[in-house]
Scaffold this active site. Structure first.
Site, short mmCIF file in Angstrom:
data_model
loop_
_atom_site.label_atom_id
_atom_site.label_comp_id
_atom_site.label_asym_id
_atom_site.label_seq_id
_atom_site.Cartn_x
_atom_site.Cartn_y
_atom_site.Cartn_z
N SER A 159 0.85 -1.20 0.00
CA SER A 159 0.00 0.00 0.00
C SER A 159 0.89 1.25 0.00
CB SER A 159 -0.94 -0.07 1.21
OG SER A 159 -1.87 0.98 1.19
N LYS A 177 -5.50 3.25 -2.28
CA LYS A 177 -4.70 2.62 -1.23
C LYS A 177 -5.47 2.52 0.08
CE LYS A 177 -0.83 1.94 -3.59
NZ LYS A 177 -0.43 0.59 -4.04
#
Ligand code: HXC
Length: 291
Positions: A159, A177
């Site tokens: 992420s 994300k």
């Protein structure tokens, strides 16, 4: 050329050679600057691997190079696969199982990003990044689900930290994300009873990566470094080391967590001051009534 690992990793690493012997990793974006080094560490420590990417030549040649790191290692380079196409991903998993026998360690690493303010970001551009980063991560989990459950495997999502604050020019990637983090947590809860762990690694500013090339404004390196509490960029090896930890038995009771590897950077707030020209452009669009 991004930083890559070589055999000296085995001498300098705190990890024990062979800890991943018999395991097979399946890594989307595995020829890219961060995920390639994650794969290298896993392979050096005993795993075999399949790396997945859109570019055939880049993916196949990276696999060949990674395979050289350990005698007897097998690394498949499966190119021509877009994480937005779940059937292609499933075929890649099937090929990995046919050629390497199983999948235990999954990294959902494929991502797309660019700098753009709302005025230049079409809904299709927003959707494209969400489809690559978020839907692609879900598709990776879906395609590997049976193997993960069968082998009590683990998945790590790559992420970012950009959505922890309101970062301008990153609406699309921040939304994607944030979704990836939520996906990883929910998956940890659903699959925990089956013995499958799901975690996130959130890299901060890592030297020699495509993300930094795309996002760091020219001439801003010194200012960016001063702002990082540890006063330097991270290395791809530091992301690989966090990956090895999370996949190793040392992390056997850790699931549903985000491991931030950023030198403390996100605590310093957003990079707003780093994009004066792009933000002036946005402000003048607002002033001229374009927005
Ligand atoms: C505004 C843009 C744009 C830009 C593309 N688009 N680039 N809009 N500014 N710079 C728009 C296009 O105009 C189009 O919208 C839509 O996005 C889709 O573009 P395509 O080129 O058709 O998409 P595609 O070929 O699928 O390419 C995807 C991509 C591209 C994300 C746009 O950049 C890519 O392939 N990137 C992969 C590699 C990558 O980005 N790696 C970096 C990961 S770093 P319209 O409306 O015109 O149809 C990373 C780290 C983040 O993720 C964290 C760091 C701290």
């Amino acid at each position: 050329m991004p930083n890559t690992l070589d055999k000296s990793y085995l001498e300098t690493s705190i990890y024990k050679p062979g800890i991943f012997a018999g395991k097979v990793a399946f890594v989307t974006g595995g020829a890219g600057s961060i995920c390639r080094v994650q794969v290298e560490a896993l392979v050096l420590l005993g795993a075999n691997a399949a790396i997945i990417g859109r570019n055939v030549e880049k993916t196949v040649s990276a696999a060949r190079e990674i395979e050289q790191l350990r005698p007897g290692a097998k690394v498949l380079g499966i190119g021509g696969v877009d994480v937005r196409k779940v059937h292609d991903l499933k075929a890649a998993v099937d090929r990995t199982v046919a050629e390497l026998g199983r999948v235990d360690l999954v990294i959902a690493g494929a991502a797309g990003n660019f700098l753009s303010n709302i005025n230049n970001l079409s809904t299709n551009a927003f959707r494209t990044v969400v489809e690559i980063d978020l839907v692609g991560s879900y598709a990776t989990a879906k395609a590997t689900y049976e193997q993960l459950v069968k082998n009590q495997g683990q998945i790590i999502f790559v992420s970012a930290t950009l959505h922890y604050t309101g970062l301008p020019l990153q609406i699309h990637a921040s939304a994607a994300k944030a979704g990836v983090d939520a996906l990883a947590r929910a998956l940890a809860v659903e699959l925990g009873p089956l013995g499958v762990r799901s975690n996130v690694i959130a890299p901060g500013p890592i030297a020699g990566t495509e993300g930094m090339d795309r996002l760091l404004p020219p001439g801003q390196l010194d200012a960016a470094l001063k702002k990082i509490p540890l006063q330097r960029m991270g290395t791809t090896q530091e992301i690989a080391d966090a990956t090895v930890f999370l996949f190793s038995p040392a992390a056997s009771y850790i699931t549903g967590q985000v491991t931030v590897v950023d030198g403390g950077n996100w605590h310093m707030g957003s990079y707003r001051e780093m994009y004066p020209e792009k933000l002036n452009e946005l402000n003048s669009d607002i002033a001229s009534g374009k927005l």
